[in-house]
Design a protein around this motif. Structure first.
Motif, mmCIF file in Angstrom:
data_model
loop_
_atom_site.group_PDB
_atom_site.id
_atom_site.type_symbol
_atom_site.label_atom_id
_atom_site.label_comp_id
_atom_site.label_asym_id
_atom_site.label_seq_id
_atom_site.Cartn_x
_atom_site.Cartn_y
_atom_site.Cartn_z
ATOM 1 N N LEU A 7 -8.178 -1.027 -10.009
ATOM 2 C CA LEU A 7 -7.489 -1.493 -9.437
ATOM 3 C C LEU A 7 -5.829 -0.874 -8.723
ATOM 4 N N ARG A 8 -5.581 0.333 -9.506
ATOM 5 C CA ARG A 8 -4.659 1.023 -9.177
ATOM 6 C C ARG A 8 -5.045 2.078 -8.045
ATOM 7 N N TYR A 9 -6.311 2.544 -8.144
ATOM 8 C CA TYR A 9 -6.982 3.161 -6.836
ATOM 9 C C TYR A 9 -6.890 2.537 -5.835
ATOM 10 N N ILE A 10 -7.004 1.253 -5.761
ATOM 11 C CA ILE A 10 -7.242 0.496 -4.511
ATOM 12 C C ILE A 10 -5.726 0.383 -3.965
ATOM 13 N N LEU A 11 -4.861 -0.199 -4.790
ATOM 14 C CA LEU A 11 -3.645 -0.415 -4.285
ATOM 15 C C LEU A 11 -2.851 0.969 -3.646
ATOM 16 N N ALA A 12 -3.133 2.075 -4.537
ATOM 17 C CA ALA A 12 -2.555 3.274 -3.978
ATOM 18 C C ALA A 12 -3.017 3.999 -2.713
ATOM 19 N N ASN A 13 -4.197 3.230 -2.332
ATOM 20 C CA ASN A 13 -4.945 3.676 -1.099
ATOM 21 C C ASN A 13 -4.900 2.887 -0.046
ATOM 22 N N ASN A 14 -4.085 1.801 -0.042
ATOM 23 C CA ASN A 14 -4.156 0.790 0.977
ATOM 24 C C ASN A 14 -2.836 0.930 1.591
ATOM 25 N N ALA A 15 -3.326 0.996 2.939
ATOM 26 C CA ALA A 15 -1.950 1.440 3.779
ATOM 27 C C ALA A 15 -0.971 0.512 3.930
ATOM 28 N N ALA A 16 -1.329 -1.101 3.903
ATOM 29 C CA ALA A 16 -0.311 -1.957 4.000
ATOM 30 C C ALA A 16 0.605 -2.104 2.555
ATOM 31 N N VAL A 17 -0.181 -1.592 1.667
ATOM 32 C CA VAL A 17 0.826 -1.618 0.153
ATOM 33 C C VAL A 17 1.553 -0.688 0.277
ATOM 34 N N ILE A 18 0.881 0.652 0.283
ATOM 35 C CA ILE A 18 2.015 1.910 0.181
ATOM 36 C C ILE A 18 3.073 1.957 1.393
ATOM 37 N N ALA A 19 2.892 1.122 2.598
ATOM 38 C CA ALA A 19 3.945 1.064 3.380
ATOM 39 C C ALA A 19 5.503 0.196 2.814
ATOM 40 N N GLN A 20 4.994 -0.480 1.505
ATOM 41 C CA GLN A 20 6.076 -1.009 0.934
ATOM 42 C C GLN A 20 6.333 -0.215 -0.430
ATOM 43 N N PRO A 22 5.485 3.097 -2.330
ATOM 44 C CA PRO A 22 4.654 4.431 -2.152
ATOM 45 C C PRO A 22 3.621 4.728 -3.475
ATOM 46 N N ALA A 23 2.467 5.253 -3.341
ATOM 47 C CA ALA A 23 1.780 5.256 -4.334
ATOM 48 C C ALA A 23 2.416 5.851 -5.459
ATOM 49 N N ALA A 24 3.350 6.969 -5.447
ATOM 50 C CA ALA A 24 3.953 7.232 -6.709
ATOM 51 C C ALA A 24 4.686 6.268 -7.538
#
Length: 134
Positions: A7-20, A22-24
């Motif tokens: 789940l974390r991998y998917i979220l941290a590599n999704n452009a729309a999510v990390i635009a809001q 950051p993966a960190a």
């Protein structure tokens, strides 16, 4: 590997999510104290392997239940980011970060929480990750 890591991998590599967010600031487990908002946490709730006669055989399906939570300074922001996270996780299967995922299934939403002292809004959803044990 576990459902949390998927789940974390998917979220941290999704452009729309990390635009809001950051993966960190997408954490497996609890977020560090005083972490910058908004942030996402992915925590494990339970894990259940498929029971078979030979418990050590490979190819069994493990079902992990995880909780994805968004913490933000406003309720509207938390809800908007959660909408992006739900979309990112929907209809996922196949090899994800070297894990063979059978299915990701949204299980239910809530609760929505607010901490008056820190003024942090939190929304959450539960997700099942069905994956194949190596």
């Amino acid at each position: 590997m576990s459902g949390v890591s998927v789940l974390r991998y998917i979220l941290a590599n999704n452009a729309a999510v990390i635009a809001q967010v950051p993966a960190a600031r997408i954490f497996a487990g609890a977020a560090p104290l005083n972490a910058t908002l908004p942030l996402i946490t992915v925590t494990g709730i339970s894990g259940v392997p498929m029971l078979t006669v030979r418990v050590n055989e490979s190819g069994r399906i493990q079902t992990d239940r995880g909780q994805v939570s968004v913490l933000a300074a406003s309720y509207a922001s938390a809800v908007a980011i959660m909408r992006l996270a739900r979309t990112a996780l929907a209809h996922q299967s196949g090899t994800i970060n070297s894990v063979q995922v059978d299915a990701i299934i949204r299980e239910g939403d809530g609760p929505d929480l607010y901490d008056d002292a820190s003024q942090i809004h939190q929304v959450s959803t539960d997700v099942l990750v069905r994956w194949i044990l190596p």
